[in-house]
Design a protein around this motif. Structure first.
Motif, mmCIF file in Angstrom:
data_model
loop_
_atom_site.group_PDB
_atom_site.id
_atom_site.type_symbol
_atom_site.label_atom_id
_atom_site.label_comp_id
_atom_site.label_asym_id
_atom_site.label_seq_id
_atom_site.Cartn_x
_atom_site.Cartn_y
_atom_site.Cartn_z
ATOM 1 N N PRO A 171 -4.352 10.993 -1.442
ATOM 2 C CA PRO A 171 -5.152 10.388 -0.376
ATOM 3 C C PRO A 171 -4.373 10.050 0.896
ATOM 4 C CG PRO A 171 -5.661 9.381 -2.491
ATOM 5 C CD PRO A 171 -4.469 10.239 -2.706
ATOM 6 N N LEU A 172 -3.128 9.593 0.761
ATOM 7 C CA LEU A 172 -2.364 9.218 1.952
ATOM 8 C C LEU A 172 -2.037 10.432 2.811
ATOM 9 C CD1 LEU A 172 0.096 6.575 0.453
ATOM 10 C CD2 LEU A 172 -1.974 6.147 1.781
ATOM 11 N N VAL A 173 -1.807 11.565 2.175
ATOM 12 C CA VAL A 173 -1.590 12.803 2.927
ATOM 13 C C VAL A 173 -2.866 13.179 3.669
ATOM 14 C CG1 VAL A 173 -1.039 15.264 2.765
ATOM 15 C CG2 VAL A 173 0.223 13.612 1.371
ATOM 16 N N ASP A 174 -3.998 13.071 2.977
ATOM 17 C CA ASP A 174 -5.285 13.368 3.621
ATOM 18 C C ASP A 174 -5.551 12.430 4.793
ATOM 19 O OD1 ASP A 174 -5.669 15.320 1.709
ATOM 20 O OD2 ASP A 174 -6.879 14.039 0.396
ATOM 21 N N MET A 175 -5.091 11.182 4.666
ATOM 22 C CA MET A 175 -5.287 10.187 5.728
ATOM 23 C C MET A 175 -4.214 10.275 6.819
ATOM 24 S SD MET A 175 -6.088 7.047 3.096
ATOM 25 C CE MET A 175 -6.103 5.731 4.329
ATOM 26 N N GLN A 176 -3.197 11.115 6.578
ATOM 27 C CA GLN A 176 -2.047 11.268 7.478
ATOM 28 C C GLN A 176 -1.303 9.945 7.668
ATOM 29 O OE1 GLN A 176 -2.819 13.520 11.066
ATOM 30 N NE2 GLN A 176 -4.002 15.068 9.989
ATOM 31 N N TRP A 177 -1.219 9.182 6.577
ATOM 32 C CA TRP A 177 -0.471 7.920 6.586
ATOM 33 C C TRP A 177 0.983 8.194 6.214
ATOM 34 C CZ3 TRP A 177 -2.422 2.553 4.851
ATOM 35 C CH2 TRP A 177 -3.562 2.190 5.589
ATOM 36 N N GLU A 178 1.890 7.680 7.020
ATOM 37 C CA GLU A 178 3.309 7.715 6.691
ATOM 38 C C GLU A 178 3.693 6.422 5.980
ATOM 39 O OE1 GLU A 178 5.523 8.549 10.231
ATOM 40 O OE2 GLU A 178 4.641 10.552 10.468
ATOM 41 N N ARG A 179 4.926 6.385 5.506
ATOM 42 C CA ARG A 179 5.394 5.194 4.782
ATOM 43 C C ARG A 179 5.231 3.931 5.624
ATOM 44 N NH1 ARG A 179 9.084 4.760 0.518
ATOM 45 N NH2 ARG A 179 9.603 6.963 0.749
ATOM 46 N N LYS A 180 5.524 4.043 6.908
ATOM 47 C CA LYS A 180 5.434 2.881 7.792
ATOM 48 C C LYS A 180 3.996 2.360 7.878
ATOM 49 C CE LYS A 180 5.028 5.742 11.965
ATOM 50 N NZ LYS A 180 5.656 6.121 13.250
ATOM 51 N N ASP A 181 3.008 3.258 7.750
ATOM 52 C CA ASP A 181 1.608 2.828 7.800
ATOM 53 C C ASP A 181 1.236 2.025 6.552
ATOM 54 O OD1 ASP A 181 1.000 4.204 10.284
ATOM 55 O OD2 ASP A 181 1.119 6.056 9.135
ATOM 56 N N SER A 182 1.743 2.456 5.413
ATOM 57 C CA SER A 182 1.497 1.708 4.173
ATOM 58 C C SER A 182 2.148 0.335 4.246
ATOM 59 C CB SER A 182 2.045 2.484 2.966
ATOM 60 O OG SER A 182 1.298 3.669 2.743
ATOM 61 N N TYR A 183 3.387 0.298 4.753
ATOM 62 C CA TYR A 183 4.094 -0.981 4.896
ATOM 63 C C TYR A 183 3.306 -1.932 5.787
ATOM 64 C CZ TYR A 183 7.703 -4.338 6.262
ATOM 65 O OH TYR A 183 8.398 -5.494 6.513
ATOM 66 N N LYS A 184 2.843 -1.438 6.944
ATOM 67 C CA LYS A 184 2.102 -2.240 7.900
ATOM 68 C C LYS A 184 0.804 -2.772 7.288
ATOM 69 C CE LYS A 184 0.214 -1.911 12.642
ATOM 70 N NZ LYS A 184 -1.205 -2.240 12.370
ATOM 71 N N TYR A 185 0.078 -1.894 6.588
ATOM 72 C CA TYR A 185 -1.184 -2.297 5.964
ATOM 73 C C TYR A 185 -0.966 -3.408 4.932
ATOM 74 C CZ TYR A 185 -4.800 -2.202 2.389
ATOM 75 O OH TYR A 185 -5.737 -2.583 1.451
ATOM 76 N N ILE A 186 -0.008 -3.215 4.044
ATOM 77 C CA ILE A 186 0.200 -4.188 2.972
ATOM 78 C C ILE A 186 0.659 -5.530 3.538
ATOM 79 C CG2 ILE A 186 1.478 -4.696 0.858
ATOM 80 C CD1 ILE A 186 1.822 -1.624 0.544
ATOM 81 N N LEU A 187 1.547 -5.488 4.537
ATOM 82 C CA LEU A 187 2.069 -6.726 5.111
ATOM 83 C C LEU A 187 0.995 -7.466 5.910
ATOM 84 C CD1 LEU A 187 4.498 -8.577 5.603
ATOM 85 C CD2 LEU A 187 5.057 -7.166 7.612
ATOM 86 N N GLU A 188 0.268 -6.738 6.748
ATOM 87 C CA GLU A 188 -0.655 -7.402 7.668
ATOM 88 C C GLU A 188 -1.988 -7.759 7.020
ATOM 89 O OE1 GLU A 188 -0.959 -5.118 11.268
ATOM 90 O OE2 GLU A 188 1.183 -5.325 11.725
#
Length: 278
Positions: A171-188
């Motif tokens: 799913p993250l590839v389909d969403m074009q999310w990089e590692r930094k996007d996951s970090y930002k989402y979880i933190l914020e």
């Protein structure tokens, strides 16, 4: 069934938490399903933050009423007991032969100690198959295993669907999310500061990781050094001709210099460089 193979690093943690949000708040992330099971394989020696992240995911899943499972899959103990004495899964150690030719061994540990273990759990515990029982036609590649590769890791995706039971989804590839996007989402969104998940003895770590263990987690550092010494001592008893190492510098971990350990892998977040755990 839709299953998440959860390593409890940034990416799979993000998928698990997005699924929880979809369950409790509606379909906020259309490419992420409400999982029928989130499964973490305990490989036996991972840094403390992985334990903390597992506990956080477990709590979120329980709140959202999404089944969460921990499976014992002790790669560390198996290797300490079997390497050089019997069959052991291939870990991508860094190698160098007597002529100085450098290479890297194949990576089978993820398949052997995560994917296959989860497939067996799905087959026997969740679908109720007996040992050696043939799959029913309706279960042939009817299920999904979701894997937390991020967009920059898309080259790791194989086009082959080798399992008879499930197909793999990213799913993250389909969403074009990089590692930094996951970090930002979880933190914020969730307030959790995450790092990558990998065994302490994973050869994909930078040398900085081993120095971090030495300075902050002496018990884990000792176990990792013991593992590193063991593969050096037992390699002559295997079919492997080259000398093998955990460190990409092709040195024993305890012999690494401070200069060699100045190689932390980071990514940008709000004008800061965040160490990703590797």
């Amino acid at each position: 069934m839709k299953i998440l193979s959860c390593g409890a690093g940034m990416q799979s943690t993000a998928l698990a938490l997005m699924s929880c949000e979809n369950k409790t708040k509606g379909s906020l992330y259309p490419k992420v399903p409400i999982y029928d099971a989130v499964i973490f394989c305990d490989l036996g020696l991972e840094p403390y933050w992985v334990v903390q992240q597992v506990a956080f995911i477990k709590n979120a899943c329980e709140h959202a009423n999404i089944p969460f499972y921990i499976i014992e899959s002790n790669l560390y103990q198996d290797y300490m007991e079997k390497f050089g004495r019997g069959h052991a899964s291939s870990i991508p150690f860094w190698s160098i032969d007597e002529n100085g030719k450098m290479a890297k061994m194949r990576r089978h540990c993820t398949l052997d100690y995560k994917i296959t273990i989860i497939e067996k759990f799905l087959r026997h515990q969740l679908l109720g198959y007996r040992k050696y029982q043939r799959l029913k036609p309706e279960d042939m590649q009817a299920h999904e295993m979701h894997i937390g590769f991020s967009y920059e890791e898309r080259k790791r995706i194989s086009g082959q669907q080798l399992s008879k039971l499930f197909i793999k989804k990213y799913p993250l590839v389909d969403m074009q999310w990089e590692r930094k996007d996951s970090y930002k989402y979880i933190l914020e969104v969730w307030g959790l500061d995450t790092k990558a998940s990998a065994c302490c003895f994973c050869p994909f770590h930078r040398n900085y990781f081993f120095q971090y263990l030495k300075e902050n987690l002496p018990e884990d550092y000792k176990k990792t050094v013991d593992f590193d010494r063991m593969i050096g001592e037992m390699q002559p008893h295997t079919a492997i001709k080259s000398k093998i190492y955990i460190s990409r510098s092709r040195k024993r971990i305890e012999d690494l210099t401070d200069e060699e350990c100045d190689d932390a892998q980071t990514f940008p977040y709000k004008e800061k460089q965040i160490w990703n755990g590797f």
